[in-house]
Design a protein around this motif. Sequence first.
Motif, PDB file in Angstrom:
ATOM      1  N   GLU A   1      65.558  42.104  52.999  1.00 13.12           N
ATOM      2  CA  GLU A   1      66.885  42.647  52.700  1.00 13.12           C
ATOM      3  C   GLU A   1      67.731  41.647  51.916  1.00 13.12           C
ATOM      4  O   GLU A   1      68.386  42.001  50.934  1.00 13.12           O
ATOM      5  CB  GLU A   1      67.596  43.042  53.988  1.00 13.12           C
ATOM      6  N   TYR A   2      67.722  40.394  52.335  1.00 15.25           N
ATOM      7  CA  TYR A   2      68.509  39.379  51.641  1.00 15.25           C
ATOM      8  C   TYR A   2      68.004  39.151  50.225  1.00 15.25           C
ATOM      9  O   TYR A   2      68.803  39.016  49.291  1.00 15.25           O
ATOM     10  CB  TYR A   2      68.524  38.064  52.428  1.00 15.25           C
ATOM     11  N   VAL A   3      66.697  39.080  50.047  1.00 13.84           N
ATOM     12  CA  VAL A   3      66.150  38.845  48.708  1.00 13.84           C
ATOM     13  C   VAL A   3      66.437  40.045  47.803  1.00 13.84           C
ATOM     14  O   VAL A   3      66.784  39.883  46.635  1.00 13.84           O
ATOM     15  CB  VAL A   3      64.638  38.525  48.771  1.00 13.84           C
ATOM     16  N   THR A   4      66.322  41.249  48.341  1.00 12.11           N
ATOM     17  CA  THR A   4      66.602  42.450  47.553  1.00 12.11           C
ATOM     18  C   THR A   4      68.069  42.516  47.139  1.00 12.11           C
ATOM     19  O   THR A   4      68.384  42.939  46.033  1.00 12.11           O
ATOM     20  CB  THR A   4      66.188  43.712  48.350  1.00 12.11           C
ATOM     21  N   ARG A   5      68.948  42.058  48.023  1.00 11.28           N
ATOM     22  CA  ARG A   5      70.387  42.051  47.724  1.00 11.28           C
ATOM     23  C   ARG A   5      70.862  40.630  47.406  1.00 11.28           C
ATOM     24  O   ARG A   5      71.975  40.241  47.782  1.00 11.28           O
ATOM     25  CB  ARG A   5      71.148  42.590  48.939  1.00 11.28           C
ATOM     26  N   ILE A   6      70.054  39.878  46.713  1.00 12.18           N
ATOM     27  CA  ILE A   6      70.275  38.437  46.533  1.00 12.18           C
ATOM     28  C   ILE A   6      71.612  38.103  45.891  1.00 12.18           C
ATOM     29  O   ILE A   6      72.192  37.053  46.170  1.00 12.18           O
ATOM     30  CB  ILE A   6      69.100  37.796  45.776  1.00 12.18           C
ATOM     31  N   SER A   7      72.142  38.992  45.059  1.00  5.96           N
ATOM     32  CA  SER A   7      73.425  38.694  44.411  1.00  5.96           C
ATOM     33  C   SER A   7      74.590  38.735  45.397  1.00  5.96           C
ATOM     34  O   SER A   7      75.654  38.178  45.110  1.00  5.96           O
ATOM     35  CB  SER A   7      73.688  39.667  43.258  1.00  5.96           C
ATOM     36  N   ASP A   8      74.405  39.342  46.558  1.00  5.07           N
ATOM     37  CA  ASP A   8      75.478  39.403  47.550  1.00  5.07           C
ATOM     38  C   ASP A   8      75.770  38.043  48.174  1.00  5.07           C
ATOM     39  O   ASP A   8      76.914  37.667  48.325  1.00  5.07           O
ATOM     40  CB  ASP A   8      75.141  40.394  48.673  1.00  5.07           C
ATOM     41  N   GLN A   9      74.708  37.327  48.563  1.00  5.08           N
ATOM     42  CA  GLN A   9      74.940  36.038  49.234  1.00  5.08           C
ATOM     43  C   GLN A   9      73.735  35.113  49.216  1.00  5.08           C
ATOM     44  O   GLN A   9      73.687  34.154  49.986  1.00  5.08           O
ATOM     45  CB  GLN A   9      75.428  36.261  50.654  1.00  5.08           C
ATOM     46  N   GLY A  10      72.765  35.390  48.376  1.00  2.00           N
ATOM     47  CA  GLY A  10      71.596  34.522  48.327  1.00  2.00           C
ATOM     48  C   GLY A  10      70.757  34.652  49.588  1.00  2.00           C
ATOM     49  O   GLY A  10      70.779  35.679  50.257  1.00  2.00           O
ATOM     50  N   VAL A  11      70.008  33.611  49.888  1.00  2.07           N
ATOM     51  CA  VAL A  11      69.232  33.537  51.126  1.00  2.07           C
ATOM     52  C   VAL A  11      69.786  32.353  51.917  1.00  2.07           C
ATOM     53  O   VAL A  11      69.566  31.202  51.548  1.00  2.07           O
ATOM     54  CB  VAL A  11      67.722  33.354  50.853  1.00  2.07           C
ATOM     55  N   PRO A  12      70.542  32.626  52.969  1.00  3.90           N
ATOM     56  CA  PRO A  12      71.178  31.552  53.741  1.00  3.90           C
ATOM     57  C   PRO A  12      70.160  30.578  54.345  1.00  3.90           C
ATOM     58  O   PRO A  12      69.044  30.970  54.695  1.00  3.90           O
ATOM     59  CB  PRO A  12      71.921  32.301  54.853  1.00  3.90           C
ATOM     60  N   ASP A  13      70.566  29.336  54.467  1.00  5.43           N
ATOM     61  CA  ASP A  13      69.697  28.321  55.061  1.00  5.43           C
ATOM     62  C   ASP A  13      69.261  28.718  56.468  1.00  5.43           C
ATOM     63  O   ASP A  13      68.120  28.471  56.851  1.00  5.43           O
ATOM     64  CB  ASP A  13      70.405  26.955  55.100  1.00  5.43           C
ATOM     65  N   ALA A  14      70.160  29.312  57.226  1.00  9.43           N
ATOM     66  CA  ALA A  14      69.823  29.705  58.599  1.00  9.43           C
ATOM     67  C   ALA A  14      68.700  30.743  58.608  1.00  9.43           C
ATOM     68  O   ALA A  14      67.808  30.690  59.464  1.00  9.43           O
ATOM     69  CB  ALA A  14      71.052  30.256  59.313  1.00  9.43           C
ATOM     70  N   LEU A  15      68.719  31.662  57.654  1.00  9.39           N
ATOM     71  CA  LEU A  15      67.642  32.647  57.573  1.00  9.39           C
ATOM     72  C   LEU A  15      66.342  31.975  57.153  1.00  9.39           C
ATOM     73  O   LEU A  15      65.284  32.265  57.718  1.00  9.39           O
ATOM     74  CB  LEU A  15      67.999  33.778  56.606  1.00  9.39           C
ATOM     75  N   TYR A  16      66.417  31.070  56.192  1.00  7.16           N
ATOM     76  CA  TYR A  16      65.223  30.335  55.780  1.00  7.16           C
ATOM     77  C   TYR A  16      64.597  29.627  56.989  1.00  7.16           C
ATOM     78  O   TYR A  16      63.389  29.711  57.203  1.00  7.16           O
ATOM     79  CB  TYR A  16      65.548  29.326  54.673  1.00  7.16           C
ATOM     80  N   GLN A  17      65.408  28.953  57.782  1.00 12.57           N
ATOM     81  CA  GLN A  17      64.904  28.252  58.962  1.00 12.57           C
ATOM     82  C   GLN A  17      64.287  29.227  59.962  1.00 12.57           C
ATOM     83  O   GLN A  17      63.249  28.945  60.562  1.00 12.57           O
ATOM     84  CB  GLN A  17      66.023  27.435  59.622  1.00 12.57           C
ATOM     85  N   LYS A  18      64.918  30.370  60.144  1.00 13.44           N
ATOM     86  CA  LYS A  18      64.399  31.400  61.047  1.00 13.44           C
ATOM     87  C   LYS A  18      63.041  31.900  60.564  1.00 13.44           C
ATOM     88  O   LYS A  18      62.106  32.054  61.367  1.00 13.44           O
ATOM     89  CB  LYS A  18      65.408  32.547  61.116  1.00 13.44           C
ATOM     90  N   VAL A  19      62.930  32.148  59.275  1.00 12.83           N
ATOM     91  CA  VAL A  19      61.655  32.599  58.703  1.00 12.83           C
ATOM     92  C   VAL A  19      60.581  31.541  58.913  1.00 12.83           C
ATOM     93  O   VAL A  19      59.443  31.846  59.298  1.00 12.83           O
ATOM     94  CB  VAL A  19      61.799  32.946  57.204  1.00 12.83           C
ATOM     95  N   ARG A  20      60.947  30.287  58.708  1.00 13.02           N
ATOM     96  CA  ARG A  20      59.980  29.191  58.836  1.00 13.02           C
ATOM     97  C   ARG A  20      59.513  28.984  60.277  1.00 13.02           C
ATOM     98  O   ARG A  20      58.473  28.375  60.509  1.00 13.02           O
ATOM     99  CB  ARG A  20      60.556  27.906  58.259  1.00 13.02           C
ATOM    100  N   GLU A  21      60.239  29.513  61.249  1.00 18.15           N
ATOM    101  CA  GLU A  21      59.767  29.460  62.633  1.00 18.15           C
ATOM    102  C   GLU A  21      58.542  30.348  62.833  1.00 18.15           C
ATOM    103  O   GLU A  21      57.760  30.136  63.753  1.00 18.15           O
ATOM    104  CB  GLU A  21      60.886  29.900  63.589  1.00 18.15           C
ATOM    105  N   HIS A  22      58.380  31.320  61.965  1.00 18.70           N
ATOM    106  CA  HIS A  22      57.282  32.287  62.087  1.00 18.70           C
ATOM    107  C   HIS A  22      56.242  32.182  60.976  1.00 18.70           C
ATOM    108  O   HIS A  22      55.116  32.670  61.139  1.00 18.70           O
ATOM    109  CB  HIS A  22      57.838  33.712  62.087  1.00 18.70           C
TER     110      HIS A  22
END
Length: 146
Positions: free
Chosen positions: A92-113
Amino acid sequence: MSRIDYYSVAPDGLNQIMKVENYVNKTELDKTLKEYIKLRVSLINGCAYCVNMHTKDLIKIGEPFEKIACVSVWDEADYFTEKEGTALELAEYVTRISDQGVPDALYQKVREHFSEKEYVDLILAIAQINTWNRISISMGNRATAE
């Protein structure tokens, strides 16, 4: 039926897009997860042709109708694992990337998995379905009952 037979008109360009598609298909990411990402992104982008295709693909691989139907509200449904939900959130964030990019917190959450390689593969899978959505919508592809 498309407005243009774009594969015939621009085969070199479509062959390059197919190379990325083939790469994404060969990644070690779970096939079912990739299909849910394709469906979610297609819903966001309003690509009826792709929504139809990926819904059918999920049914073919045995996913329950209730889970498929809840993909647009994945964060309010108990059908999705934390890992799946994280991937869908990233989509969702990547598809709507112009809204707010990909937040660092989401990146960290993704990297947990997901590993670094899996993260890159997720981004490529998300970018690829966004590309297909844009091609399909621009070319006038329509969902059919077939």
